[in-house]
Enzyme design. Structure first.
Site: not given
Length: 110
Positions: A78-80
């Site tokens: 995951f990231c932003q």
């Protein structure tokens, strides 16, 4: 996220509650230092390919965690916004993290 399996927030909560998810935060170290999901391992997407190709002992020495196994289920990047998570998922699949089909991108935060 077209082209990658995704996991919803309710699915993630269930996986985390049962201890069945491995979270990798692929944002920069600075972004992760500002806050991340508890228990997530931070490996910036820029170093993910080399990290996943390391010997397990070298990975553990650098990241203070066990290296994910090729057959590991519920490996979630995951990231932003999702772009780096998708990139990480595709990279991992290209390195052979595909036998189980569970490498995923966290689909949203709501």
């Amino acid at each position: 996220m077209a082209g990658a399996p995704t996991v919803s927030l309710p699915e993630l909560r269930s996986l985390l509650a049962s201890g069945q998810a491995r979270l990798i935060d692929v944002r920069s170290r600075e972004e992760a230092a500002a806050g991340t999901i508890p228990g997530a391992l931070n490996i910036p997407v820029s170093e993910l390919e080399s990290a996943l190709q390391m010997e397990p002992a070298a990975f553990k020495a650098l990241y203070s965690a066990e290296k994910p196994k090729l057959e590991e289920e519920n490996l979630i990047f995951f990231c932003q916004m999702g772009r780096r998570g998708l990139q990480a998922t595709q990279l991992a699949q290209g390195l052979g993290y595909t036998g189980y089909g569970k490498a995923s991108v966290l689909a949203g935060r709501d």
